[in-house]
Design an enzyme around this catalytic site. Structure first.
Site, PDB file in Angstrom:
ATOM      1  N   GLU A  42       0.823  -1.209   0.000  1.00 33.98           N
ATOM      2  CA  GLU A  42       0.000   0.000   0.000  1.00 33.98           C
ATOM      3  C   GLU A  42       0.861   1.265   0.000  1.00 33.98           C
ATOM      4  O   GLU A  42       0.538   2.246  -0.673  1.00 33.98           O
ATOM      5  CB  GLU A  42      -0.969   0.006   1.194  1.00 33.98           C
ATOM      6  CG  GLU A  42      -2.162  -0.924   1.035  1.00 33.98           C
ATOM      7  CD  GLU A  42      -3.208  -0.426   0.009  1.00 33.98           C
ATOM      8  OE1 GLU A  42      -3.108   0.726  -0.452  1.00 33.98           O
ATOM      9  OE2 GLU A  42      -4.096  -1.219  -0.340  1.00 33.98           O
ATOM     10  N   GLU A 101       2.188   1.618  -3.525  1.00 35.96           N
ATOM     11  CA  GLU A 101       1.130   2.000  -4.474  1.00 35.96           C
ATOM     12  C   GLU A 101       0.705   3.453  -4.295  1.00 35.96           C
ATOM     13  O   GLU A 101       0.558   4.186  -5.263  1.00 35.96           O
ATOM     14  CB  GLU A 101      -0.113   1.110  -4.291  1.00 35.96           C
ATOM     15  CG  GLU A 101       0.011  -0.268  -4.915  1.00 35.96           C
ATOM     16  CD  GLU A 101      -1.207  -1.155  -4.654  1.00 35.96           C
ATOM     17  OE1 GLU A 101      -1.111  -2.352  -4.936  1.00 35.96           O
ATOM     18  OE2 GLU A 101      -2.241  -0.650  -4.141  1.00 35.96           O
ATOM     19  N   GLU A 102       0.488   3.865  -3.055  1.00 33.41           N
ATOM     20  CA  GLU A 102      -0.056   5.207  -2.823  1.00 33.41           C
ATOM     21  C   GLU A 102       0.980   6.307  -2.964  1.00 33.41           C
ATOM     22  O   GLU A 102       0.646   7.441  -3.322  1.00 33.41           O
ATOM     23  CB  GLU A 102      -0.716   5.287  -1.431  1.00 33.41           C
ATOM     24  CG  GLU A 102      -1.963   4.412  -1.330  1.00 33.41           C
ATOM     25  CD  GLU A 102      -2.881   4.804  -0.170  1.00 33.41           C
ATOM     26  OE1 GLU A 102      -2.464   5.603   0.701  1.00 33.41           O
ATOM     27  OE2 GLU A 102      -4.010   4.300  -0.135  1.00 33.41           O
TER      28      GLU A 102
END
Lengths: 281, 281
Positions: free
Chosen positions: A163, A166-167
């Site tokens: 995460e 990805e972010e």
């Protein structure tokens, strides 16, 4: 697992083999996994009735039928034969029928969704924060930790690393679980477990994810924790305290330690514990 | 939530109101919760088609239909109209249809089951153990901690107290989470989170649960941990080390601290953290 034999046979053969084929489970039950091959509803009904008689004779307890969505025409006949819904995923519906007279001891369906929030701090005591394009903080100007949902079959420690990447585009190494929160009725009737994780950054350049993230930056920790959203929310206040204690190297969370393996011997499971307290044991 | 209006009206009125009624969700979608009132499949199909046109015109994204099992005749028409399964519980099936052309951002279904194991020790350093009537240790003579599944909507700390009481008759107070393990494909494709909890006994007389427990007793901790099952299994070895460290008051787990409340303001959520490390913050 096995599928139904009769469906792939001629009507003559079906007269011979009129039972749904299943595999036995560890609890005295049977699991019938239907293939996607079309099957007439009335033929299915007759197969089901003779199969149920057979299973009862054999003293079977829970009978499971996994119906692919392509066989949606068989849902109604199954329910009419005494089955009810157990769980469903986009591609299939799992139905179950408890045959004995004694009380039902079938296992419950999955009850929790699992999420993570990532505390990532660089050597300048700056924390990695994002503004989201949707959700309840959209358009509020609030800067928050990267968060996300743990996928089915994914380890919490892997989900946190994924995460963050990805972010924000930042590579990071999982350190430990600092805390977790359990909440209820977060999504329809399901409960939620949210793990606050500490990660150590391995890269520092930020590339916000276009679809979900409005902006991302390294922000002084004091500035993050001074936000009204953090000050007003008990959970965020605790998390902020934990991060501060961690920053001062005075907090011991739970680290993942690999143990055993999955039933196929191919995967490692993690037990998360306070390893710091275990030195000497 | 709303149900369908047309179903409770005369055929004449249905000509006027030909749309399924739903409530809007926070993500630009619609939730239609059907009542148990019988509804003809072909009437439902026509309602569904006109409703979908309407929702598309309004720019709706995810459309949810909650079908009680009594309306199982409507599952096939819904799937034929483009809906697929999202999740199911014994009494209902939740179907969903993503209307926009852009990528689907619907939330995932619950992915984890949650269980607890309870470490309960008396002042004589004896630990509360059971032999189960079913499961993989049945008939093996192995003594294990009381364990159980956390119900939907139940707090982990409450589940541990409940399971100890149910299986052994012993009243106990929750102390802390000592460790947890995540595993995958534990039940069909679902994952599992298992929390090892420490409880302090408040009563000592044992009454084993007749249905599930073969025997229960207070056993010297050394005798428990010397069992081959504990010695051979990495997870049990870690748990045993943690309990030993805890016995010597040298282990800090995560204690539940109440925070905030549910959306209705009626319930307390717990955040579990190492409070010992937080003194002074």
């Amino acid at each position: 697992m096995s599928s139904i034999t009769a469906a792939s046979q001629s009507p003559q053969q079906q007269q011979v083999k009129r039972i749904l084929e299943g595999v036995e489970d560890e609890h005295g039950g049977v699991i019938v996994e239907m293939t996607k091959e079309p099957l007439d509803a009335s033929l299915f009904t007759s197969l089901l009735h003779s199969s149920i008689s057979d299973w009862k004779r054999q003293g079977k307890k829970g009978v499971w039928i996994k119906l692919p969505i392509e066989l949606v025409n068989l849902v109604e006949p199954a329910v009419k034969a005494g089955f009810y819904f157990h769980h469903a995923e986009p591609s299939y519906l799992m139905l179950v029928h408890w045959l004995p007279v004694v009380a039902n001891t079938l296992p419950a369906n999955a009850s929790h969704r699992v999420g993570i929030g990532a505390f990532v701090m660089n050597d300048n005591d700056e924390v990695l924060v994002v503004q989201e394009k949707s959700g309840k903080f959209r358009g509020t100007g609030v800067w928050k930790f990267p968060t996300g949902v743990v996928d089915e079959g994914e380890d919490i420690c892997d989900a946190a690393v994924r995460e963050v990447k990805e972010e924000t585009g930042v590579d990071a190494k999982f350190v430990e679980v600092l805390a977790f929160r359990q909440s209820h009725k977060s999504f329809f009737d399901k409960s939620d477990l949210f793990f606050v994780c500490m990660l150590q950054p391995l890269s520092f350049e930020i590339q916000p994810q276009e679809a979900e993230i409005e902006a991302a930056q390294w922000m002084p920790f004091e500035e993050y924790s001074a936000q009204p959203m953090v000050q007003k929310n008990q959970l965020f206040q605790y998390v902020s305290k934990v991060c501060l204690a961690k920053k001062h190297r005075q907090y011991a969370g739970f680290v993942p330690v690999p143990v055993g393996s999955d039933p196929l011997g191919q995967e490692t499971y993690y037990v998360y514990l306070n390893r710091q307290s275990l030195s000497g044991y």
